[in-house]
Each structure stands twice: as C-alpha cells, then as structure tokens.
Design a protein around this motif. Structure first.
Motif, mmCIF file in Angstrom:
data_model
loop_
_atom_site.group_PDB
_atom_site.id
_atom_site.type_symbol
_atom_site.label_atom_id
_atom_site.label_comp_id
_atom_site.label_asym_id
_atom_site.label_seq_id
_atom_site.Cartn_x
_atom_site.Cartn_y
_atom_site.Cartn_z
ATOM 1 N N GLU A 19 53.628 45.303 88.869
ATOM 2 C CA GLU A 19 53.229 46.706 88.853
ATOM 3 C C GLU A 19 54.073 47.534 87.892
ATOM 4 O O GLU A 19 55.079 48.125 88.267
ATOM 5 C CB GLU A 19 53.306 47.302 90.274
ATOM 6 N N ARG A 20 53.663 47.547 86.642
ATOM 7 C CA ARG A 20 54.279 48.446 85.663
ATOM 8 C C ARG A 20 53.313 48.651 84.509
ATOM 9 O O ARG A 20 52.421 47.823 84.270
ATOM 10 C CB ARG A 20 55.618 47.902 85.167
ATOM 11 N N ILE A 21 53.484 49.784 83.803
ATOM 12 C CA ILE A 21 52.676 50.039 82.619
ATOM 13 C C ILE A 21 53.382 49.340 81.476
ATOM 14 O O ILE A 21 54.424 49.786 81.006
ATOM 15 C CB ILE A 21 52.518 51.553 82.360
ATOM 16 N N SER A 48 42.281 47.240 84.811
ATOM 17 C CA SER A 48 43.088 48.447 84.658
ATOM 18 C C SER A 48 44.430 48.027 84.069
ATOM 19 O O SER A 48 44.490 47.025 83.363
ATOM 20 C CB SER A 48 43.229 49.168 85.995
ATOM 21 N N TYR A 49 45.499 48.765 84.327
ATOM 22 C CA TYR A 49 46.795 48.454 83.707
ATOM 23 C C TYR A 49 47.315 47.067 84.096
ATOM 24 O O TYR A 49 47.551 46.217 83.254
ATOM 25 C CB TYR A 49 47.838 49.498 84.118
ATOM 26 N N HIS A 50 47.497 46.867 85.406
ATOM 27 C CA HIS A 50 48.096 45.611 85.875
ATOM 28 C C HIS A 50 47.218 44.957 86.933
ATOM 29 O O HIS A 50 47.635 44.050 87.624
ATOM 30 C CB HIS A 50 49.494 45.863 86.443
ATOM 31 N N THR A 51 45.996 45.469 87.062
ATOM 32 C CA THR A 51 45.089 44.980 88.095
ATOM 33 C C THR A 51 43.725 44.661 87.495
ATOM 34 O O THR A 51 43.325 45.257 86.497
ATOM 35 C CB THR A 51 44.912 46.040 89.199
ATOM 36 N N ILE B 236 50.218 53.121 90.007
ATOM 37 C CA ILE B 236 49.558 53.059 88.705
ATOM 38 C C ILE B 236 48.064 52.893 88.991
ATOM 39 O O ILE B 236 47.691 52.092 89.848
ATOM 40 C CB ILE B 236 50.078 51.850 87.894
ATOM 41 N N SER B 237 47.231 53.653 88.301
ATOM 42 C CA SER B 237 45.789 53.633 88.577
ATOM 43 C C SER B 237 45.228 52.227 88.556
ATOM 44 O O SER B 237 45.531 51.449 87.649
ATOM 45 C CB SER B 237 45.043 54.485 87.554
ATOM 46 N N GLU B 238 44.423 51.913 89.547
ATOM 47 C CA GLU B 238 43.758 50.619 89.581
ATOM 48 C C GLU B 238 42.274 50.809 89.874
ATOM 49 O O GLU B 238 41.855 51.862 90.322
ATOM 50 C CB GLU B 238 44.443 49.685 90.590
ATOM 51 N N PRO B 239 41.460 49.785 89.605
ATOM 52 C CA PRO B 239 40.027 49.927 89.836
ATOM 53 C C PRO B 239 39.741 50.259 91.305
ATOM 54 O O PRO B 239 40.404 49.753 92.204
ATOM 55 C CB PRO B 239 39.473 48.550 89.479
ATOM 56 N N LEU B 263 38.550 54.392 88.387
ATOM 57 C CA LEU B 263 39.959 54.061 88.598
ATOM 58 C C LEU B 263 40.586 55.126 89.481
ATOM 59 O O LEU B 263 40.177 56.283 89.434
ATOM 60 C CB LEU B 263 40.741 54.033 87.278
#
Lengths: 224, 314
Positions: A19-21, A48-51, B236-239, B263
């Motif tokens: 979990e990090r950008i 998305s970023y990490h997902t 952190i934004s996620e789907p 998101l």
C-alpha cells in the motif's frame, strides 16, 4: 513483493499489493491487469494504484476456485523483472496555461509554497508524469508524482464547479478535470485539448501564455 | 423514427432510460449505470419476453405520464405506485395491452421509490460505450446520449419484439416481491472488513439503521443511533465495487449504488448482496433497515440463480 487477495463483492476479487503510491508497485498492477484481463474466468479488471479489482463469472467459478487459478499467475508475474520501460509507453504533451486569470488557486499555491507563480508553473511543467489510474469520473487520470515543493492538501470544502480542462494538484497527484464537475483539488492551470489517457502512459505539460490560450479558445469555439 | 411507441407527457422527478448497464469500461472511469432495482427491471423484461438487457424507463417517485403512440404490450414493475391506463386502474407486475392514444399515469405513494416501464422489444436509443444506460453525473447515455434525463415531449422508439410473452404474464404469487416493513439487508464481509474492530463489526448488525434523504443513484447514506468507532483510516484510492458499504470517518455507512464513482478511498466493511441492493433501491428516507452478515458462498449462490433465471450473459 507482498500481495494478497480480498473478497470485494459476490462476483469480484481484489488483488492488493503493497500500500503505497509507487511507480513500481503501479507498473506491477498494470502488468497484472493486462495479463488477468485475458483469463478465461475473468470478465473485467479495474486497476488502481496498488490494487486490482477482478470481476469474474460466478457461473464458471466460485471465489475459492478463482483464487486457486490466479495465484500461480500472480506469483509468476511478480517474480519476473519489470518489463515496462519508459520508452514503451506513450508520451503525451499537453499545453497548459498557468496564468492566474484561468487558474483560480495558483496564486494561493505560490504563497503557500513560498514560490513565484512562474516557479510553480516551471516546477509543474518540468516533470514527466506517470498515469497511475483512471477513475472518479470518465477519463479522469491520476498522474504523479508532483515535485515535493508543490505538494499541498486538497481544499477542505470542495468547489461546486471546477471548469472543464482545469489542471489541478493534490498531494503527490495531478490531474486534468475532463468535464466541469465538483472537485477539491488546487487549480493551477487550464488545458484546452488533451488526449484520452491510459494507465501507464506518460504525460508532460507545456506552458502556454494567456494570449495563446485565448487564441486557441477562440479557434475552438468558432470550430465548435 | 417511424416506430415510435411512447411519448413522455410528464417525466416526474427523474425518469431515465436504462438498460442492464455499461460494462467493460470501469478501467476508464466509466461507471455501470443501469437499473437501481435490478430485480424489478429483469422481471419486466422477462414478463414481456424481452432480452434481459432491453432498455426500460426508470421512473423515480412516480408523477409520470406518457402516451402510447401505437399498440404495444407493456409492463410496469418495481414500486407499487397507483397505475392508470386512461381512467382505468391497472396492476403492476403484469403484461398489459396498450392501444395507440392510450395514456399511462403513474402516481406516487410511500411504498417504494422507483418503478420500471418496459415495452415489448425494449426501447431503442443509440448506445454509448455499448449501452444506453443514462448516467446524469457523467453526461453519458439516454435518448440524447449526453446523460440528460427524459423530458416532456420526448418520443421513444422500440425494437421489434423477438419472443412471445410468457403465458402466465405475471410472476408466481409464491414470490414475495413486496418490501417488508423492516427489511433485512444481507452484507458479505469484504474489503477492509478484517481491519475493523470486532465491536464495529458487531455494531453494524446489532443496531437498526435509518435510510436518509442523502441518497441518489450514486449512493445511499444510512444513519445508526451509534456511530461505528475505530474505523480504519482513509486509504489510497482503490476500485470500488457495486454495493460496497463504505465507512467514512463519521462512522455512518454509505452504500454505493449503480452510478458510484469507480475509485474510492474510504474503508469498506462489506458489500450488499444482490437482493439487498434491490431492496435498498426502493427504500424512502426514514425507513428502518437491519443489516445481517451473510456468507460469501450464499451470496454467490443467489447470484448464480439470478443469472440463470433471467438468462443474463455478460
């Protein structure tokens, strides 16, 4: 890299990396998205970023079976070296006007960062950004990373109306509002044209003067 | 269009064209749209022998009036609003015959929020990203393709009917399609469930919640007497999956519905089952609901039954 699956919905599984950008984590997500989108049981993937959200066909598999099917694919991909070199992803250049007349927050941003308006524009346009994800609204691309000196929180109360084409920053992220909408980010510029961005693309901003902006704007309205 | 079948006389609060929804574009930030009460929508198409995806009009809070421009079979499902064909009271949840010139009026009461007007063959409109579903917020879909809701004077065409309608022309009376006084909303543990304190997970199902007026096609805010404490921090934004129950820092849940953003950064404690989502789509502000934890297996079984029964193919 650490990873895990989470139940997301009766027909969706979430793959969660660290979990990090971070561009490396995000590239791994985008690679997994491309790979898993073609898997027989998978209907749609949303990175998305990490997902990565994975919608699957419940008539074909249940969640346990899907986890079992995807686990080796994820493991293999995460173990392989990063294959996305910057040269392989598309690079877009987008003209932006940073003049206070069309950028409602740039003076406040300059004051808060103890920089001049020109220096804010220079810093923002002096970086090549990576498209981390698309979401929030159609075509809204989350770009990063914004230079350290420009990282500011979003407004505590969002604006009701952010004009279409606004270029905005929030923390380490920057974006273009693809249509007029509510929004809480700091508005530091305006663009008139931009391409459809895909996750993984690279973006540079090129400053344009207020005169150029107006000329282009007039052309656009006479064409439209 | 020569084949026009319905003209809107009065759209009411919000009448939108909806098919089953827009799929395959979430990665571009394009949300699903589609019918809020999927069960009512799918039943209307089934009754008329339409494809599961055939477009209908979602009428919010009644006060809707339309004229039929040619003979057609039609059905109205969903909220049990008073229904009139010309001066005649008619029934919801069954196939009815309209003649050219007939006027359909849908009234309003507190028995639900949304009903679905379907015609034989399904309404026709140009699709955007593979769907006609109207998403007002994103300016996508609908008759004008730009997300505008249906307006007075709009005339809609319909596709040619492919199938005969079901002989019984109404759902079995064994099926209970009405909304119970205090609905149970089944929730499957999902998302950050394991990061919520045990006390918070127990409280979600241990108290009743009130549906608030802060609700639209994007989401529904609910309010409990006690707020959930020790909610995990924003992430952190996620789907964001359809039906997710988000918990912002104020400790009161928000259920994400069809027009949800793709998101989101609030922690999620669970996700509504298909039936729970359909029920919630019909609950006016002030109604009390009770959440109940359900096993994933059971929720998947339900979904498989729905897909098979309504012949849904994605």
């Amino acid at each position: 890299m650490n990873w895990q699956f989470q139940t997301a919905a009766p027909d969706a599984l979430m793959l969660v990396l660290e979990e990090r950008i971070d561009i490396h984590v995000n590239r791994a997500i985008q690679r997994l998205a491309r790979e898993l989108a073609d898997h027989a049981a998978v209907q749609e993937v949303v990175p998305s970023y990490h997902t990565l959200l994975i919608y699957y066909d419940v008539l074909e598999v249940n969640e346990k079976q899907l986890r079992h099917l995807l686990e080796p694919v994820v493991k293999a991909l995460l173990a392989a070296p990063e294959d996305v070199t910057p040269q392989q992803s598309s690079l877009h250049t987008i003209a932006v006007c940073y003049h206070p007349e069309v950028a409602a927050d740039i003076e406040a941003v300059a004051a808060a960062t103890e920089l001049s308006v020109a220096a804010v524009a220079e810093l923002h346009s002096g970086t090549t950004y990576h498209v981390y994800a698309l979401g929030f609204a159609p075509g809204f691309a989350y770009l990063g990373d914004v230079p350290e000196q420009l990282r500011l929180p979003r407004h505590s109360t969002p604006r009701q109306k952010v004009p279409k084409g606004s270029v905005a920053i929030a923390g380490q992220q920057t974006a273009i509002y693809p249509r007029t909408s509510p929004g809480g980010w700091q508005l530091i510029g305006r663009a008139l044209q931009w391409p459809e961005l895909q996750a993984g693309d690279r973006v540079r901003f090129k400053p344009m003067s207020l005169e150029e902006f107006r000329r282009m704007n007039d052309q656009e309205s006479s064409n439209g | 269009m020569a084949n026009q079948v319905v003209q809107i006389q009065q759209p009411g609060l919000l009448a939108t064209l909806q098919d089953y929804g827009r799929y395959g574009h979430l990665a571009q930030g394009i949300t699903h749209g589609g019918p809020m009460d999927e069960r009512a929508f799918l039943w209307a198409n089934r009754l008329l022998g339409n494809d599961f995806n055939a477009a209908q009009i979602e009428v919010t809070l009644g006060q809707f009036k339309a004229t039929f421009l040619r003979d057609t079979l039609f059905a109205v499902t969903g909220a049990e609003f008073p229904l009139r064909l010309n001066d005649q009271m008619v029934k919801t949840w069954r196939v009815l015959q309209a003649r050219a010139g007939d006027t359909l009026s849908i009234g309003v009461n507190d028995l639900g929020l949304r009903c679905y007007l379907a015609v034989s063959g399904g309404f026709a409109a140009p699709s955007v990203h593979g769907s006609v579903a109207t998403v007002v917020r994103d300016g996508l879909g609908g008759l004008r393709q730009d997300g505008t809701p249906l307006q007075k004077g709009d005339a809609l065409g319909a596709h040619q009917a492919k199938h005969k309608t079901l002989e019984s022309r109404r759902p079995s009376s064994r099926l209970n399609l009405s909304i119970p006084p205090q609905p149970l909303l089944n929730v499957v543990p999902a998302g950050q469930w394991s990061k919520f304190a045990r006390k918070a997970r127990e409280l979600l199902v241990g108290q009743s919640y009130e549906v608030t007026a802060q609700q639209d096609r994007m989401g529904v805010r609910l309010k409990g007497m006690h707020k959930l404490t020790d909610v995990p921090q924003s992430m952190i934004s996620e789907p964001l999956p359809l039906g997710s129950i988000q918990l912002p820092a104020d400790g009161q849940p928000i259920a994400m519905m069809n027009d949800h953003q793709t998101l989101g950064g609030y922690p999620k404690i669970g996700v509504l089952t298909w039936t729970a989502r359909c029920l919630l789509a019909q609950l006016p502000a002030g109604r009390k609901v009770q959440f109940r934890w359900q096993e994933l297996d059971e929720a998947q079984r339900e979904l498989r039954q729905v897909y098979r029964f309504f012949n849904i193919r994605r």
